[in-house]
Design a protein around this motif. Sequence first.
Motif, mmCIF file in Angstrom:
data_model
loop_
_atom_site.group_PDB
_atom_site.id
_atom_site.type_symbol
_atom_site.label_atom_id
_atom_site.label_comp_id
_atom_site.label_asym_id
_atom_site.label_seq_id
_atom_site.Cartn_x
_atom_site.Cartn_y
_atom_site.Cartn_z
ATOM 1 N N LEU A 250 0.712 -1.438 -0.004
ATOM 2 C CA LEU A 250 -0.130 -0.051 0.179
ATOM 3 C C LEU A 250 1.183 0.886 0.014
ATOM 4 O O LEU A 250 1.705 1.471 0.815
ATOM 5 C CB LEU A 250 -0.930 -0.119 1.073
ATOM 6 C CG LEU A 250 -1.994 1.171 1.306
ATOM 7 C CD1 LEU A 250 -2.997 1.025 -0.016
ATOM 8 C CD2 LEU A 250 -2.792 0.775 2.333
ATOM 9 N N LYS A 251 1.047 2.499 -0.324
ATOM 10 C CA LYS A 251 1.901 2.945 -1.066
ATOM 11 C C LYS A 251 1.467 4.785 -1.009
ATOM 12 O O LYS A 251 0.128 4.762 -1.160
ATOM 13 C CB LYS A 251 2.064 2.790 -2.480
ATOM 14 C CG LYS A 251 3.044 2.105 -2.879
ATOM 15 C CD LYS A 251 3.686 1.967 -4.012
ATOM 16 C CE LYS A 251 4.442 0.478 -4.689
ATOM 17 N NZ LYS A 251 5.495 0.428 -3.846
ATOM 18 N N GLU A 252 1.489 5.110 -0.492
ATOM 19 C CA GLU A 252 0.840 6.788 0.032
ATOM 20 C C GLU A 252 0.325 7.732 -1.244
ATOM 21 O O GLU A 252 -1.029 8.271 -1.216
ATOM 22 C CB GLU A 252 2.288 7.779 0.067
ATOM 23 C CG GLU A 252 1.603 8.766 0.726
ATOM 24 C CD GLU A 252 3.639 9.695 1.265
ATOM 25 O OE1 GLU A 252 2.296 11.752 1.646
ATOM 26 O OE2 GLU A 252 4.159 9.604 1.282
ATOM 27 N N SER A 253 0.617 7.378 -2.368
ATOM 28 C CA SER A 253 0.276 7.410 -3.941
ATOM 29 C C SER A 253 -1.386 6.656 -3.898
ATOM 30 O O SER A 253 -2.549 7.327 -5.283
ATOM 31 C CB SER A 253 0.618 7.120 -5.515
ATOM 32 O OG SER A 253 0.695 5.372 -4.836
ATOM 33 N N ALA A 254 -1.792 5.826 -3.361
ATOM 34 C CA ALA A 254 -3.133 5.375 -3.264
ATOM 35 C C ALA A 254 -4.076 6.185 -2.699
ATOM 36 O O ALA A 254 -5.707 5.853 -2.794
ATOM 37 C CB ALA A 254 -3.283 4.025 -2.330
ATOM 38 N N LEU A 255 -3.465 7.030 -1.820
ATOM 39 C CA LEU A 255 -4.432 7.607 -0.638
ATOM 40 C C LEU A 255 -4.456 9.329 -1.023
ATOM 41 O O LEU A 255 -4.194 10.146 -0.362
ATOM 42 C CB LEU A 255 -3.809 7.865 0.594
ATOM 43 C CG LEU A 255 -5.012 8.094 1.248
ATOM 44 C CD1 LEU A 255 -6.456 7.465 1.681
ATOM 45 C CD2 LEU A 255 -4.460 8.111 3.130
ATOM 46 N N THR A 256 -5.194 9.586 -2.365
ATOM 47 C CA THR A 256 -5.524 10.541 -2.942
ATOM 48 C C THR A 256 -7.348 11.547 -2.477
ATOM 49 O O THR A 256 -7.561 11.135 -1.619
ATOM 50 C CB THR A 256 -5.937 10.568 -4.897
ATOM 51 O OG1 THR A 256 -6.968 9.888 -4.598
ATOM 52 C CG2 THR A 256 -4.851 9.652 -4.825
#
Length: 330
Positions: A250-256
Motif C-alpha cells: 500500500l503506497k502513499e499514492s493510493a490515498l488521493t
Amino acid sequence: MYLADEKRYDTMVYNRCGNSGLKLPLVSLGLWHNFGDTGVYENMKQMCFTAFDHGITHFDLANNYGPAYGSAERNFGKIMKEELHPYRDELLISTKAGFDMWKGPYGNWGSRKYLIASLDQSLKRLCLDYVDIFYHHRMDPETPLEETMGALDSIVKSGKALYVGLSNYDGPTLRKATAILSDLKCPFIINQNRYSIFDRTIENNALKDTAYELKKGIIAFSPLAQGLLTNRYLNGIPTDSRIATDGRFLKESALTPEKLAQIQALNVLAGERGQTLAEMALSWILKDDKVTSVLIGASKPEQILDNIKIIGHTDFTEEELQKIETIAQG
C-alpha cells in the motif's frame, strides 16, 4: 498447553463451500502478514488461540508468506506442533504455490515439478501430513493448464491435500480448469481472490458469476483494501501505519484526496448502520450467497474480535447497496 474454549462453536456461522461437503467459517484468518520472522511469536500464538476460541477454524497460508519466504508456515507449524495438534481434525488449513519461492526455473509458476515439490516443503514446515486445501496461487500463461490441473489431481490422490483450489484466476480460465478437474474427478471446491468495495476485479473478469454458476466457493482476501477501508486513514496517514512503515503493498499514492473523500463517505454510511467502516466493508463482501468466507488479516488478537462482530450483521438494504456503489464509483 493451550485448551480451546468449550463455547467456540456457539456464535460462528459456517457456509457450505459451493456444492461440496466442506463448510467454511464466515470469517477465516489469513497469515499473509504478521506471521513471518518479523513478527512476535507469542502474539502469533495468541491470535491463533483467539481465532479458534471464537469458531475460526480456517487458517490460510502460502509457501512464500513471510518475510522470509516459508517463515509463516514454519511459525504456524510450530504452533500446530506445540499447541493446536490435539485439534487438528477441527481445523481447516490451506496453503498455496504459484509465486516466486526459490531460485532457478523450478521455483515459480505452475509446473508439475514446482507444485509437488513446494507442497512437500510446505508440509514439513507446517508439521502436517496433509493440508485441507491446496491452491494454485496464480494463472500461468506458459504452462499448459492440463499439466497444472493434473498436478493438483496427483496431489489429492497422493493424500497430501483433501481438496484443491485456484487463486487469482479469471472467469474464462476458471471454466477451462473446472472442466479438466471434473474429468479427473478431482475435488476442486474453492477460488481465492482479492475483493473489496474498492476492488471489483472478480465482478469485471467474470470470476464471481462463473464460480457461482459452476457451484464453486469463493473466499475473498484484502477485503479492507490493505487498511484503506478502516478508520486508520480517515484523517490522513498515521506515522505507524502500513503506508508509512511498509510501502510494499500500500503506497502513499493510493490515498488521493478523491479516495479519502470516498473513505469518509463510506465511514458515515457505516455509522448509520451501527458499524465501523471495517465491519461494513467485511459485511459487504458477504452480502450475497456467492462468497463463502472472508479472509481477515490481523496484527493483534483484538482486531480478530472486532472483525467477528459482523456475524449476524451482513444484510444490506437495496438503498444501502446503491449508496455504496455511488460512493465507490466516485
